[in-house]
Design an enzyme around this catalytic site. Structure first.
Site, PDB file in Angstrom:
ATOM      1  N   ASP A   1      -0.264  -5.221   9.489  1.00  0.00           N
ATOM      2  CA  ASP A   1      -1.300  -4.275   9.091  1.00  0.00           C
ATOM      3  C   ASP A   1      -2.504  -5.121   8.676  1.00  0.00           C
ATOM      4  O   ASP A   1      -2.440  -5.870   7.707  1.00  0.00           O
ATOM      5  CB  ASP A   1      -0.805  -3.416   7.918  1.00  0.00           C
ATOM      6  CG  ASP A   1      -1.834  -2.362   7.526  1.00  0.00           C
ATOM      7  OD1 ASP A   1      -2.953  -2.372   8.080  1.00  0.00           O
ATOM      8  OD2 ASP A   1      -1.519  -1.527   6.651  1.00  0.00           O
TER       9      ASP A   1
ATOM     10  N   LYS B   1     -12.972  -0.764   6.254  1.00  0.00           N
ATOM     11  CA  LYS B   1     -13.508  -1.653   5.222  1.00  0.00           C
ATOM     12  C   LYS B   1     -14.536  -2.624   5.784  1.00  0.00           C
ATOM     13  O   LYS B   1     -15.632  -2.728   5.266  1.00  0.00           O
ATOM     14  CB  LYS B   1     -12.388  -2.469   4.572  1.00  0.00           C
ATOM     15  CG  LYS B   1     -11.059  -1.772   4.490  1.00  0.00           C
ATOM     16  CD  LYS B   1     -10.971  -0.857   3.323  1.00  0.00           C
ATOM     17  CE  LYS B   1      -9.683  -0.056   3.415  1.00  0.00           C
ATOM     18  NZ  LYS B   1      -9.342   0.625   2.225  1.00  0.00           N
TER      19      LYS B   1
ATOM     20  N   TRP C   1       0.878  -1.179   0.000  1.00  0.00           N
ATOM     21  CA  TRP C   1       0.000   0.000   0.000  1.00  0.00           C
ATOM     22  C   TRP C   1       0.915   1.229   0.000  1.00  0.00           C
ATOM     23  O   TRP C   1       1.802   1.337   0.856  1.00  0.00           O
ATOM     24  CB  TRP C   1      -0.866  -0.055   1.261  1.00  0.00           C
ATOM     25  CG  TRP C   1      -1.766   1.112   1.489  1.00  0.00           C
ATOM     26  CD1 TRP C   1      -2.623   1.674   0.586  1.00  0.00           C
ATOM     27  CD2 TRP C   1      -1.926   1.846   2.713  1.00  0.00           C
ATOM     28  NE1 TRP C   1      -3.321   2.699   1.176  1.00  0.00           N
ATOM     29  CE2 TRP C   1      -2.902   2.826   2.481  1.00  0.00           C
ATOM     30  CE3 TRP C   1      -1.359   1.769   3.979  1.00  0.00           C
ATOM     31  CZ2 TRP C   1      -3.321   3.725   3.467  1.00  0.00           C
ATOM     32  CZ3 TRP C   1      -1.771   2.651   4.952  1.00  0.00           C
ATOM     33  CH2 TRP C   1      -2.734   3.621   4.701  1.00  0.00           C
TER      34      TRP C   1
HETATM   35  N1  KET Z   1      -3.528  -0.531   5.399  1.00  0.00           N
HETATM   36  C1  KET Z   1      -3.761  -0.954   4.143  1.00  0.00           C
HETATM   37  C2  KET Z   1      -3.019  -2.135   3.650  1.00  0.00           C
HETATM   38  C3  KET Z   1      -4.694  -0.281   3.342  1.00  0.00           C
HETATM   39  O1  KET Z   1      -4.918  -0.738   2.129  1.00  0.00           O
HETATM   40  C4  KET Z   1      -5.364   0.848   3.844  1.00  0.00           C
HETATM   41  C5  KET Z   1      -6.289   1.600   2.999  1.00  0.00           C
HETATM   42  C6  KET Z   1      -5.092   1.223   5.159  1.00  0.00           C
HETATM   43  C7  KET Z   1      -4.152   0.533   5.905  1.00  0.00           C
HETATM   44  C8  KET Z   1      -5.717   2.396   5.814  1.00  0.00           C
HETATM   45  O2  KET Z   1      -7.055   2.386   5.930  1.00  0.00           O
HETATM   46  P1  KET Z   1      -7.795   3.345   6.965  1.00  0.00           P
HETATM   47  O3  KET Z   1      -8.872   3.972   6.182  1.00  0.00           O
HETATM   48  O4  KET Z   1      -6.822   4.335   7.493  1.00  0.00           O
HETATM   49  O5  KET Z   1      -8.278   2.425   8.021  1.00  0.00           O
HETATM   50  N2  KET Z   1      -6.305   1.519   1.750  1.00  0.00           N
HETATM   51  C9  KET Z   1      -7.243   2.137   0.802  1.00  0.00           C
HETATM   52  C10 KET Z   1      -7.566   3.568   1.062  1.00  0.00           C
HETATM   53  C11 KET Z   1      -6.388   4.488   1.180  1.00  0.00           C
HETATM   54  O6  KET Z   1      -5.475   4.454   0.369  1.00  0.00           O
HETATM   55  O7  KET Z   1      -6.403   5.287   2.142  1.00  0.00           O
HETATM   56  C12 KET Z   1      -6.719   1.884  -0.605  1.00  0.00           C
HETATM   57  O8  KET Z   1      -5.645   1.293  -0.764  1.00  0.00           O
HETATM   58  O9  KET Z   1      -7.408   2.276  -1.554  1.00  0.00           O
END
Ligand code: KET
Length: 502
Positions: free
Chosen positions: A310, A346, A229
């Site tokens: 993560d 998610k 990510w």
């Molecule tokens: N870790 C991973 C691996 C991840 O894909 C995301 C979010 C997050 C943490 C963080 O999510 P949060 O909303 O802070 O709980 N990924 C999606 C959104 C983004 O980039 O913020 C994405 O990859 O589209």
């Protein structure tokens, strides 16, 4: 009166001082410029050294989908911006006019993921498709509020106050969250061996950990998979933790490069920090098998490495949060001390509520108390305490067995819809007579399909078909619907039919 006179006098004095300062600073500036231009042969070297140090083990070749400027800003962007700003400041010392404060600030590069949403929103085309950000949509392409969340909100409404939470957040929410990761009957929870705080969703949990790592292990580095990510790089960069990479994805087989990954684990200095995706790896959709997790855990034990998981997609890999915690349970069985970032963005659809949890497994309760107090101390000057509403939703759902059942069903529905769309996308491509293999679309798991599309092919999809996705070829399967899957397949076929591989 006397007072006024004195302040007038001071004012005049200040003006004279200011004028002097301007003259002096101009002279100093010219001297410095001269000095700098004499040093030009030395300066780029010094910068290059610093730059290389910041890049650590990053290999440009590992990021073919990023241009050099994007790559540079991803790994050292903050550092470079500060350098630019500081060199600009030399010219204006003592002559601060309102307009000069931020003259040296240049626009930041667009975020590779959230920038896609911005571009999508700006496109007026009615047929546009957003498969960029990893956010779940229903089959009509609409954002979803889960029924369990609606019910929790009904229960919460008007019944609770809006006081500050403690620095560590909602104790009830944290407790329920730990059960999801460590197991409902975990002895570790009962023995209070886990230092855990509510965090600003998964991102906040990762960042808090990165800051904690920097503060208490200042000389450590973090090993990050290739690819990962994109924001992981920003998080550890801004926490000033040097980054190394480890092999993960094998583009030819479209699977895990397990042998290379194990080599990197073995070759890292003993006691290294590794970032692991607990399940539903983003962006590849490729996870180690159970057997491979056991081997990884074993090697971590041999090397004394620290695993930081993560876990942003618990439930999205298999449709069952319990099954998706397998990697963590294996590490638990082997007696590791590790950390976990959890997120409800998610799996509960609470994206904008920013609710998550950071936990660090400790040797005993005393250590856990100390670690938690330090995590809280890191949080206090940053955001003081986390937001209350999302935490209430989560604790309301998870502490009521019936509501929890509703949630588990809804997670399964989301995961299953994505699996259905994988089959549909692959089927449509095959029906169109694509000469390429699209098996990986159904082999991969979680929210994303790592399609193999090149950045140029992605650009064509965007420019010619108004389909928006990240330039690394990642398709958010959560944005694919029965209404757009055929259009998406046709467009993908159109941009790949002359390619020998995708
Ligand atoms: N870790 C991973 C691996 C991840 O894909 C995301 C979010 C997050 C943490 C963080 O999510 P949060 O909303 O802070 O709980 N990924 C999606 C959104 C983004 O980039 O913020 C994405 O990859 O589209």
């Amino acid at each position: 009166m006397k007072q006024n006179k004195r302040s007038n006098c001071n004012l005049q004095g200040n003006e004279t001082n200011l004028r002097d300062k301007i003259v002096i600073s101009r002279k100093q500036y010219q001297i410095q410029r001269r000095k700098r231009s004499n040093k030009t042969s030395e300066h780029p070297h010094a910068f290059q050294d610093h730059f290389n140090k910041l890049l650590g083990g990053i290999r440009f070749a590992d990021f073919p989908y990023m241009s050099i400027p994007t790559l540079t800003s991803t790994f050292v962007g903050g550092e470079m911006a500060i350098r630019r700003a500081m060199s600009g400041r030399t010219a204006v010392v003592g002559a601060r006019s309102m307009s000069s404060w931020w003259r040296s600030v240049e626009p930041a590069p667009k975020d590779p993921i959230l920038g896609v949403t911005e571009a999508f929103l700006a496109d007026p085309n009615p047929d546009k498709v957003n498969v960029g950000v990893g956010a779940y949509r229903d089959d009509n392409g609409k954002p979803v509020v889960l029924e369990c969340v609606r019910e929790a909100e009904r229960r919460i409404a008007g019944h609770l106050n809006m006081e500050y939470l403690p620095m560590g957040g909602s104790v009830k929410m944290v407790e329920e969250t730990l059960k999801l990761a460590y197991g409902v009957n975990s002895e570790l929870i009962k023995d209070k061996r886990i230092a855990a705080v509510q965090a600003l969703s998964g991102t906040g949990a990762c960042r808090l950990f990165a800051d904690f790592q920097k503060r208490f292990r200042p000389d450590s580095q973090i090993y990050i998979p290739v690819p990962t990510w994109a924001n992981h790089h920003n998080i550890w960069r801004d926490a000033h933790v040097p980054q190394k990479t480890y092999h993960y994805y094998h583009p030819e087989s479209r699977g895990l490069d397990f042998a290379a990954m194990m080599d990197d684990i073995k070759n890292a200095p003993n006691g290294s920090f590794f970032l692991l995706h607990a399940c539903a790896h983003n962006p590849t959709g490729v996870d180690p098998s159970e057997e491979q997790w056991r081997e990884i855990s074993h090697e971590f034990k041999v090397k004394g490495h620290f695993a930081f998981f993560d876990m942003a997609y618990q439930g999205f890999a298999s449709g069952d949060p319990e099954r998706d915690a397998k990697s963590i349970r294996i590490f638990l069985e082997d007696g590791h001390y590790f950390g976990i970032a959890q997120s409800y963005a998610k799996n509960m659809g609470l994206y904008g509520q920013r609710v998550g949890c950071l936990s660090v497994l400790c040797e005993d309760e005393k250590q856990a108390v100390a670690v938690k107090s330090q995590l809280q101390q890191l949080a206090r000057p940053m955001y003081s305490n986390p937001p209350v509403h999302g935490a209430l939703i989560v604790s309301t759902i998870l502490s009521d067995p019936d509501l929890k059942k509703v949630w588990l069903k809804e997670v399964k529905v989301m995961a299953d819809r994505i699996i259905g769309m994988r089959t549909a996308l692959r089927g449509n491509l095959e029906k169109l007579g694509s000469p390429l293999s699209w098996q990986h679309i159904t082999n991969q798991i979680g929210m994303f399909c790592y399609s193999g599309l090149t950045p140029e092919q992605v650009d064509r999809l965007t420019n010619e078909f108004h389909i928006y996705m990240t330039r690394n070829g990642r398709i958010s399967m959560a944005g694919v619907t029965t209404g757009n899957v055929e259009y998406l397949a046709t467009a993908i076929h159109e941009v790949t039919k002359s390619a020998s591989t995708c």
